[in-house]
Design a protein around this motif. Structure first.
Motif, PDB file in Angstrom:
ATOM      1  N   LEU A   1      61.351 -12.975  43.372  1.00  0.00           N
ATOM      2  CA  LEU A   1      60.643 -11.899  42.600  1.00  0.00           C
ATOM      3  C   LEU A   1      59.827 -11.139  44.106  1.00  0.00           C
ATOM      4  O   LEU A   1      59.040 -11.670  44.441  1.00  0.00           O
ATOM      5  CB  LEU A   1      59.483 -12.183  41.526  1.00  0.00           C
ATOM      6  CG  LEU A   1      59.078 -10.874  40.747  1.00  0.00           C
ATOM      7  CD1 LEU A   1      60.588 -10.165  40.221  1.00  0.00           C
ATOM      8  CD2 LEU A   1      58.426 -11.323  39.942  1.00  0.00           C
ATOM      9  N   GLU A   2      60.391  -9.961  44.438  1.00  0.00           N
ATOM     10  CA  GLU A   2      59.702  -9.204  45.504  1.00  0.00           C
ATOM     11  C   GLU A   2      58.075  -8.795  45.004  1.00  0.00           C
ATOM     12  O   GLU A   2      58.261  -8.109  43.959  1.00  0.00           O
ATOM     13  CB  GLU A   2      60.494  -7.930  45.958  1.00  0.00           C
ATOM     14  CG  GLU A   2      61.740  -8.372  46.604  1.00  0.00           C
ATOM     15  CD  GLU A   2      62.456  -7.274  47.278  1.00  0.00           C
ATOM     16  OE1 GLU A   2      61.988  -6.085  47.232  1.00  0.00           O
ATOM     17  OE2 GLU A   2      63.478  -7.398  47.847  1.00  0.00           O
ATOM     18  N   ARG A   3      57.328  -8.979  45.919  1.00  0.00           N
ATOM     19  CA  ARG A   3      55.823  -8.441  45.520  1.00  0.00           C
ATOM     20  C   ARG A   3      55.358  -7.751  46.652  1.00  0.00           C
ATOM     21  O   ARG A   3      55.748  -7.790  47.865  1.00  0.00           O
ATOM     22  CB  ARG A   3      54.929  -9.665  45.126  1.00  0.00           C
ATOM     23  CG  ARG A   3      55.523 -10.473  43.936  1.00  0.00           C
ATOM     24  CD  ARG A   3      54.370 -11.392  43.384  1.00  0.00           C
ATOM     25  NE  ARG A   3      53.135 -10.722  43.176  1.00  0.00           N
ATOM     26  CZ  ARG A   3      52.285 -11.366  42.394  1.00  0.00           C
ATOM     27  NH1 ARG A   3      52.426 -12.396  41.773  1.00  0.00           N
ATOM     28  NH2 ARG A   3      51.134 -10.853  42.105  1.00  0.00           N
ATOM     29  N   PRO A   4      54.375  -6.578  46.384  1.00  0.00           N
ATOM     30  CA  PRO A   4      53.768  -5.942  47.465  1.00  0.00           C
ATOM     31  C   PRO A   4      53.228  -6.937  48.299  1.00  0.00           C
ATOM     32  O   PRO A   4      52.582  -7.839  48.080  1.00  0.00           O
ATOM     33  CB  PRO A   4      52.811  -5.207  46.651  1.00  0.00           C
ATOM     34  CG  PRO A   4      53.520  -4.880  45.529  1.00  0.00           C
ATOM     35  CD  PRO A   4      53.982  -6.206  45.206  1.00  0.00           C
ATOM     36  N   VAL A   5      53.140  -6.839  49.638  1.00  0.00           N
ATOM     37  CA  VAL A   5      52.436  -7.507  50.705  1.00  0.00           C
ATOM     38  C   VAL A   5      50.900  -7.319  50.720  1.00  0.00           C
ATOM     39  O   VAL A   5      50.114  -8.150  50.815  1.00  0.00           O
ATOM     40  CB  VAL A   5      52.879  -7.259  52.377  1.00  0.00           C
ATOM     41  CG1 VAL A   5      52.065  -8.083  53.143  1.00  0.00           C
ATOM     42  CG2 VAL A   5      54.248  -7.447  52.425  1.00  0.00           C
ATOM     43  N   THR A   6      50.501  -6.084  50.407  1.00  0.00           N
ATOM     44  CA  THR A   6      49.064  -5.599  50.216  1.00  0.00           C
ATOM     45  C   THR A   6      48.938  -5.105  49.093  1.00  0.00           C
ATOM     46  O   THR A   6      49.750  -4.750  48.058  1.00  0.00           O
ATOM     47  CB  THR A   6      48.296  -4.747  51.191  1.00  0.00           C
ATOM     48  OG1 THR A   6      49.425  -3.482  51.253  1.00  0.00           O
ATOM     49  CG2 THR A   6      48.899  -5.392  52.861  1.00  0.00           C
ATOM     50  N   GLY A   7      47.469  -4.931  48.699  1.00  0.00           N
ATOM     51  CA  GLY A   7      47.094  -4.360  47.434  1.00  0.00           C
ATOM     52  C   GLY A   7      46.798  -5.293  46.125  1.00  0.00           C
ATOM     53  O   GLY A   7      47.058  -6.526  46.305  1.00  0.00           O
ATOM     54  N   PRO A   8      46.230  -4.802  45.177  1.00  0.00           N
ATOM     55  CA  PRO A   8      46.024  -5.572  44.101  1.00  0.00           C
ATOM     56  C   PRO A   8      47.200  -6.618  43.465  1.00  0.00           C
ATOM     57  O   PRO A   8      46.914  -7.564  42.883  1.00  0.00           O
ATOM     58  CB  PRO A   8      45.510  -4.615  42.905  1.00  0.00           C
ATOM     59  CG  PRO A   8      45.342  -3.398  43.670  1.00  0.00           C
ATOM     60  CD  PRO A   8      46.257  -3.473  44.902  1.00  0.00           C
TER      61      PRO A   8
END
Length: 543
Positions: free
Chosen positions: A120-127
């Motif tokens: 599952l791709e997830r953002p590298v930064t952020g909440p």
């Protein structure tokens, strides 16, 4: 359960947990918007299974059945279609919708059931980025933190704060002082310097319509926040300072034992902040789990930095030095138009002259958004709850989290697969993902109906739940708004002592404008410049 476990076979306890997560900030809408039609799952032929009409039906069913909307949606989704969805497909859709808390829950469930978990791709930064909260990592980070010393009288960057707030806030001696020493401003700043720092023209420069001139985009000398890539001239305040100003974001309602909370919305809660100079501000603390919270944050900052107007809510500063994003606005003493029309807290009813003035000034703010630059800014969430009233009952349109930059004037329509907004104010084409300036015209027409009737935009206790349907049903035979007029507002210009010239009453004229605004066919719907001209003509009849 096996590798193809169906969503419809989930135990009630697991469904309950999912419903609870998807109810937060209406996250079920975000999931519903990405579910593909059967056979159209791939990116090159993606077609959404649900339209916004379906979301509206679920909202209405949730009210009438007193059932969570997320539960109604999951029941429909897991039982529909020839090929029913399984856990793997659910996990993929939660990832697309960036609902990672629910996605992690489903992934953990699949691991417990010995099912394969797709990447599952997830953002590298952020909440939404994964966070390592192991004890070893936390100890390492604590060890690397620099020691901070506190010097009396140096708790705030008072020069920067005074520059940002001096032009747009006012002292209120009736409010309690903050605990601790009073910080005095260091030096004085010239008025013109203050104005440029805040991103507005110096006081006294206007276009003759009571609105401030806007700095051209290509002339803005911007400050860039490196981590969020924010182009803004607004000052940044530390989260610790905002905690101080809001009594640690005191959750008690304002006026209740020193409470500071002014209200709450989809994207965050708002608190009264009192600066050391006793000036008042409104601090919005964004929900960390809100849908697209970073996008909403950036939209508000960059839009309101460029679009300054007397009828647009003034954004004064922002904070992003912690995991919680905050926005600092002018404090609007009289709250929202929605609350004032409902006579919340036993306030007196707004009179018709005041309502007409509010309508005209709000239209001026919207026209400014639509016409200042070559490409219009489409608000997409105009409603009485987002129209705030200052101490003189001057309206200011706020909440720019859903703004969308439109096309050039010869091409004003943009298709989108993401439908956001408040359903009772949404034009028919919005449910098809058709975004144009005419969306704001329709929403403003609903606000005019609220000003005329004093009725809420949505009420499940009446035959037509949304206000447009209710008014059309009640006024169909007589084609007159008289039976629904809010009598608390006065006579709407029908008596001889109002100075009204011979002609239709204010209510009849205002109702005609509202009907034009809520026209189903957007091609027949006027733009807001025309609407403003009509409203100003109405004012001309009573002066």
């Amino acid at each position: 359960m096996d590798g193809s476990s169906l969503i419809r076979k989930l135990p009630p306890g697991i469904v309950y947990d999912l419903v609870h997560m998807l109810e937060i900030r209406d996250a079920w809408k975000q999931l519903m918007a990405v579910v593909p039609r059967e056979g159209c799952e791939s990116d090159d032929c993606y077609v959404p299974k649900y339209k916004v009409e379906h979301m509206k039906l679920i909202e209405q069913a949730g009210v009438t059945q007193r059932q969570p909307c997320a539960e109604i949606f999951l029941d429909e989704w897991r039982m529909s279609g020839r090929k029913q969805s399984d856990l793997t497909f659910l996990l993929q859709q939660l990832g697309k919708a960036e609902l990672f808390r629910a996605a992690d829950y489903v992934a953990d469930l699949m691991k417990v059931l010995y099912l394969s978990v797709p990447p599952l791709e997830r953002p590298v930064t952020g909440p939404a980025a994964p966070v390592d909260v192991s004890e070893k990592t936390i100890e390492k980070r604590l060890a690397n933190l620099p020691l901070k010393t506190s010097e009396p009288g140096n708790q705030y960057n008072t020069v920067e704060i005074d520059r940002a707030f001096d032009e747009m806030t006012e002292a209120d001696g009736s409010l309690p002082s903050l605990d601790g020493p009073r910080i005095q401003a260091v030096g004085e700043v010239m008025q013109e310097e203050q104005s440029v720092f805040c991103g507005v023209t110096p006081r006294g420069e206007s276009d003759g319509l009571g609105k401030q001139k806007t700095l051209p985009v290509d002339q803005l000398e911007t400050l860039r926040n490196v981590s969020l890539h924010l182009d803004t001239v607004l000052p940044h305040l530390q989260y610790s300072e905002l905690e101080r100003f809001t009594d640690c974001f005191n959750e008690l309602p304002l006026g209740n034992n020193g409470g500071r909370k002014l209200g709450a919305g989809t994207f965050g809660s708002v608190y009264l902040g009192i600066l050391p100079s006793q000036k008042c501000v409104a601090v919005k603390r964004l929900h960390t789990d809100a849908v697209n919270v970073e996008k909403q944050f950036q939209n508000e900052i960059e839009s309101l930095s460029r679009f300054r107007h007397n009828n647009l809510l003034g954004l004064l500063a922002y904070s992003c030095d912690s995991s919680t994003r905050c926005l600092v606005y002018e404090y609007m003493r009289n709250g929202s138009l929605q609350d004032r029309l409902a006579c919340k807290d036993q306030e007196t009813a707004l009179q018709w002259r005041t309502r007409l003035s509010i309508g005209v000034d709000t239209a001026r703010g919207i026209v400014h958004l639509h016409t200042t630059f070559e490409k219009p800014l489409i608000h997409r969430d105009i409603k009485s709850a987002n129209i705030l009233l200052d101490h003189q009952m001057v309206p200011k349109l706020g909440d720019f989290g859903l703004v969308r930059l439109g096309q050039q004037s010869n091409s004003m329509t943009m298709p989108t697969t993401t439908v956001l907004g408040t359903s009772a104010y949404m034009a028919p084409e919005a449910f098809r993902g058709d975004v144009s300036v005419k969306l704001d015209t329709f929403s403003f027409g609903v606000v005019l109906l609220e000003l005329l009737t004093g009725l809420p935009p949505y009420d499940d206790g009446r035959e037509g739940h949304d206000l447009v349907t209710h008014v059309e049903a009640m006024c169909e035979e007589t084609d007159s708004i008289n039976m629904l007029l809010d009598k608390q507002a006065g006579d709407w210009g029908q008596s001889h002592d109002t100075g009204c010239k011979e002609g239709p009453s204010v209510a009849v004229s205002l109702y005609t404008v509202a009907l034009n605004c809520i026209e189903d066919n957007k091609r027949k719907r006027p733009n807001m410049t025309t609407v403003l001209q009509c409203l100003e003509e109405i004012i001309g009849f009573i002066t």
